[in-house]
Design a protein around this motif. Sequence first.
Motif, PDB file in Angstrom:
ATOM      1  N   GLN A   1      -7.620  -0.410 -17.319  1.00 27.92           N
ATOM      2  CA  GLN A   1      -8.365   0.006 -16.135  1.00 27.92           C
ATOM      3  C   GLN A   1      -8.405  -1.091 -15.075  1.00 27.92           C
ATOM      4  O   GLN A   1      -8.658  -0.814 -13.902  1.00 27.92           O
ATOM      5  CB  GLN A   1      -9.802   0.389 -16.514  1.00 27.92           C
ATOM      6  CG  GLN A   1      -9.912   1.532 -17.498  1.00 27.92           C
ATOM      7  CD  GLN A   1      -9.797   1.064 -18.950  1.00 27.92           C
ATOM      8  OE1 GLN A   1      -9.535  -0.111 -19.208  1.00 27.92           O
ATOM      9  NE2 GLN A   1      -9.982   1.992 -19.869  1.00 27.92           N
TER      10      GLN A   1
ATOM     11  N   ASP B   1      -7.184  -3.397   4.249  1.00 28.28           N
ATOM     12  CA  ASP B   1      -7.734  -2.578   5.341  1.00 28.28           C
ATOM     13  C   ASP B   1      -8.629  -3.416   6.249  1.00 28.28           C
ATOM     14  O   ASP B   1      -8.602  -3.271   7.475  1.00 28.28           O
ATOM     15  CB  ASP B   1      -8.528  -1.400   4.768  1.00 28.28           C
ATOM     16  CG  ASP B   1      -7.624  -0.325   4.171  1.00 28.28           C
ATOM     17  OD1 ASP B   1      -6.411  -0.318   4.500  1.00 28.28           O
ATOM     18  OD2 ASP B   1      -8.111   0.489   3.373  1.00 28.28           O
TER      19      ASP B   1
ATOM     20  N   ASN C   1      -6.633  -3.032  -1.701  1.00 31.14           N
ATOM     21  CA  ASN C   1      -6.521  -2.122  -0.562  1.00 31.14           C
ATOM     22  C   ASN C   1      -7.681  -2.304   0.404  1.00 31.14           C
ATOM     23  O   ASN C   1      -7.504  -2.233   1.629  1.00 31.14           O
ATOM     24  CB  ASN C   1      -6.463  -0.673  -1.054  1.00 31.14           C
ATOM     25  CG  ASN C   1      -5.110  -0.302  -1.619  1.00 31.14           C
ATOM     26  OD1 ASN C   1      -4.092  -0.823  -1.182  1.00 31.14           O
ATOM     27  ND2 ASN C   1      -5.079   0.584  -2.597  1.00 31.14           N
ATOM     28  N   THR C   2      -8.876  -2.528  -0.144  1.00 31.59           N
ATOM     29  CA  THR C   2     -10.035  -2.776   0.717  1.00 31.59           C
ATOM     30  C   THR C   2      -9.824  -4.034   1.549  1.00 31.59           C
ATOM     31  O   THR C   2     -10.064  -4.054   2.761  1.00 31.59           O
ATOM     32  CB  THR C   2     -11.314  -2.922  -0.134  1.00 31.59           C
ATOM     33  OG1 THR C   2     -11.554  -1.702  -0.837  1.00 31.59           O
ATOM     34  CG2 THR C   2     -12.523  -3.240   0.748  1.00 31.59           C
TER      35      THR C   2
ATOM     36  N   ASP D   1      -6.145  -2.902  -7.647  1.00 25.99           N
ATOM     37  CA  ASP D   1      -5.499  -2.213  -6.523  1.00 25.99           C
ATOM     38  C   ASP D   1      -6.534  -1.728  -5.511  1.00 25.99           C
ATOM     39  O   ASP D   1      -6.320  -1.829  -4.294  1.00 25.99           O
ATOM     40  CB  ASP D   1      -4.685  -1.028  -7.031  1.00 25.99           C
ATOM     41  CG  ASP D   1      -3.418  -1.446  -7.756  1.00 25.99           C
ATOM     42  OD1 ASP D   1      -3.072  -2.642  -7.692  1.00 25.99           O
ATOM     43  OD2 ASP D   1      -2.794  -0.590  -8.396  1.00 25.99           O
ATOM     44  N   ALA D   2      -7.649  -1.205  -6.002  1.00 21.11           N
ATOM     45  CA  ALA D   2      -8.683  -0.699  -5.096  1.00 21.11           C
ATOM     46  C   ALA D   2      -9.272  -1.827  -4.247  1.00 21.11           C
ATOM     47  O   ALA D   2      -9.448  -1.687  -3.026  1.00 21.11           O
ATOM     48  CB  ALA D   2      -9.782  -0.005  -5.896  1.00 21.11           C
ATOM     49  N   HIS D   3      -9.566  -2.951  -4.882  1.00 17.76           N
ATOM     50  CA  HIS D   3     -10.123  -4.078  -4.147  1.00 17.76           C
ATOM     51  C   HIS D   3      -9.090  -4.678  -3.187  1.00 17.76           C
ATOM     52  O   HIS D   3      -9.437  -5.097  -2.075  1.00 17.76           O
ATOM     53  CB  HIS D   3     -10.629  -5.146  -5.124  1.00 17.76           C
ATOM     54  CG  HIS D   3     -11.921  -4.809  -5.780  1.00 17.76           C
ATOM     55  ND1 HIS D   3     -12.039  -3.799  -6.716  1.00 17.76           N
ATOM     56  CD2 HIS D   3     -13.175  -5.312  -5.624  1.00 17.76           C
ATOM     57  CE1 HIS D   3     -13.300  -3.721  -7.117  1.00 17.76           C
ATOM     58  NE2 HIS D   3     -14.001  -4.623  -6.472  1.00 17.76           N
TER      59      HIS D   3
ATOM     60  N   GLN E   1       0.815  -1.211   0.000  1.00 21.18           N
ATOM     61  CA  GLN E   1       0.000   0.000   0.000  1.00 21.18           C
ATOM     62  C   GLN E   1       0.849   1.261   0.000  1.00 21.18           C
ATOM     63  O   GLN E   1       0.317   2.359  -0.122  1.00 21.18           O
ATOM     64  CB  GLN E   1      -0.927   0.017   1.217  1.00 21.18           C
ATOM     65  CG  GLN E   1      -2.007  -1.056   1.175  1.00 21.18           C
ATOM     66  CD  GLN E   1      -2.940  -0.965   2.355  1.00 21.18           C
ATOM     67  OE1 GLN E   1      -2.504  -0.989   3.501  1.00 21.18           O
ATOM     68  NE2 GLN E   1      -4.226  -0.845   2.080  1.00 21.18           N
TER      69      GLN E   1
ATOM     70  N   THR F   1      -6.184  -0.624 -11.898  1.00 16.50           N
ATOM     71  CA  THR F   1      -6.710   0.292 -10.884  1.00 16.50           C
ATOM     72  C   THR F   1      -7.784  -0.379 -10.043  1.00 16.50           C
ATOM     73  O   THR F   1      -7.824  -0.222  -8.814  1.00 16.50           O
ATOM     74  CB  THR F   1      -7.286   1.545 -11.559  1.00 16.50           C
ATOM     75  OG1 THR F   1      -6.263   2.174 -12.343  1.00 16.50           O
ATOM     76  CG2 THR F   1      -7.806   2.539 -10.527  1.00 16.50           C
ATOM     77  N   LEU F   2      -8.647  -1.159 -10.683  1.00 18.14           N
ATOM     78  CA  LEU F   2      -9.702  -1.858  -9.956  1.00 18.14           C
ATOM     79  C   LEU F   2      -9.125  -2.904  -9.014  1.00 18.14           C
ATOM     80  O   LEU F   2      -9.574  -3.050  -7.867  1.00 18.14           O
ATOM     81  CB  LEU F   2     -10.667  -2.515 -10.947  1.00 18.14           C
ATOM     82  CG  LEU F   2     -11.571  -1.574 -11.751  1.00 18.14           C
ATOM     83  CD1 LEU F   2     -12.302  -2.355 -12.833  1.00 18.14           C
ATOM     84  CD2 LEU F   2     -12.565  -0.881 -10.833  1.00 18.14           C
TER      85      LEU F   2
ATOM     86  N   THR G   1       3.358   3.842  -1.625  1.00 18.60           N
ATOM     87  CA  THR G   1       3.746   4.288  -2.967  1.00 18.60           C
ATOM     88  C   THR G   1       5.233   4.598  -2.991  1.00 18.60           C
ATOM     89  O   THR G   1       5.735   5.363  -2.180  1.00 18.60           O
ATOM     90  CB  THR G   1       2.957   5.545  -3.369  1.00 18.60           C
ATOM     91  OG1 THR G   1       1.571   5.252  -3.312  1.00 18.60           O
ATOM     92  CG2 THR G   1       3.339   5.998  -4.777  1.00 18.60           C
TER      93      THR G   1
ATOM     94  N   ARG H   1     -15.873 -10.452  -6.926  1.00 21.22           N
ATOM     95  CA  ARG H   1     -15.140  -9.478  -7.754  1.00 21.22           C
ATOM     96  C   ARG H   1     -13.712  -9.930  -7.994  1.00 21.22           C
ATOM     97  O   ARG H   1     -13.151  -9.700  -9.064  1.00 21.22           O
ATOM     98  CB  ARG H   1     -15.138  -8.105  -7.070  1.00 21.22           C
ATOM     99  CG  ARG H   1     -16.473  -7.458  -6.865  1.00 21.22           C
ATOM    100  CD  ARG H   1     -17.204  -7.084  -8.143  1.00 21.22           C
ATOM    101  NE  ARG H   1     -17.932  -8.192  -8.705  1.00 21.22           N
ATOM    102  CZ  ARG H   1     -19.081  -8.664  -8.204  1.00 21.22           C
ATOM    103  NH1 ARG H   1     -19.616  -8.125  -7.134  1.00 21.22           N
ATOM    104  NH2 ARG H   1     -19.708  -9.654  -8.786  1.00 21.22           N
TER     105      ARG H   1
END
Length: 430
Positions: free
Chosen positions: A162, A176, A172-173, A168-170, A96, A165-166, A98, A148
């Motif tokens: 794209q 977390d 990170n969720t 990475d978002a999932h 997570q 990006t999706l 950068t 997903r």
Amino acid sequence: MAHLRRIHHWSGEDLARLLREKARQHGLRSGIDRNRIWLWETGTTPSKESQLLLAEVLDVPAAALDELSWPHWLPAFEQPAPFTPLGSRAALREVQITRMDRRSFLVLSSSTLIEVAADWARIEPRHLSQALDGQHLDEELLTWLEERSGELRTHAAGPHPQVSTLIDAHLNTAIDLITHDRYTEAAGRRLHAVAADLAHCAAWLRFDADRHADAQRHWQAAVHAAHQAGDRDLAAVALSDLAYQATWLSRPADAVRVLEHARSRTRTAAARSLLDVRRARACALLQDRHATQRALSSAETELEQMRPNDTPAVVSWMSMADVNADAGRCWLDLGDPHRAGTAIDSGLGELDPRRARTKAVFLTYRTEGSLQNRDASAAAADARAALDTAIASGATRCIDLASALIRRLNTRTEQPMIELCEYARDRLAG
């Protein structure tokens, strides 16, 4: 610090000079000398100002100094996280952060990479109940993340920018939730399985983009998350991906040792077949013909035992096309172009047409075979096809592989080669 200096071939005075020069660029005066460097290497913490100068010299974003304490932000800090719930959480949090990622820089040295594989091979997952407090994670959210994750793995194989990006978002969720939420032991295993799957996909997208250090971090995170989920095959495959990367970057001896550990705990034939193929590739680069042949024979035997109902998604794509084409690459490395050509042709003929990145790589293999057979026309045609396929796939790694091969042909005087180089210049310029 000392490890970084060795990597860059800097003496203590060399590094001190670079830091003084960096300070002058900012209109500052600095008294950093080799004695100060020695103090930092032996336990003294540099001032914030000195750390900022050092970060600039090492191409590390200043934000990393706030996210990680000294010396953990140094790009050579390579202590592997232990295979415990807390250690795995630390490995997941690493992805997570950068960072500026030089394309060929690796965060794990040979010894550390092998240590990660050896630790995983001998340590059974601890009971997650030790780290979980019995509260329930939202079932609907967890099920949604699982669904997903499977969909994103499917889409990651295609030319969809794209998707990264999706994913990475999932991811990170999921991280977390692992770090902050409360869940039962069963839910924890499912959540770690989601994180492992997403980290594995994210690693390949970074590898294809030539972001090797970032790919390493994600594969290592995938090993940890899969370990906590109890998914031995996914962990073994992620370790084998680290080995494949080592082979790709001309470290085949590292790959062989990692694969030995990774294979020791696999559960399915498909996973073992994949690891055997990758071992064959590394052995061929090491010019070990006997070990290469033994690994290829084992890969074929294991693949024959592959059953769809017990094959995990992470290796569901494994086929004879992969065994044959990679066998061809092995025979090229071992100086047998005729045998290589037969195997590569078979692999390309059997390959799933949706696997454009793999096809681009296989076409470069066939190009090299034609060059060894002194067939300029066939080599030019395959190289052109490899470049076109790589560009269509959008994978930087494949484009670089094809274009580097074509650049090697720039001095050839045969008409097909001259036309190929002109075509490549136009395509890459566009």
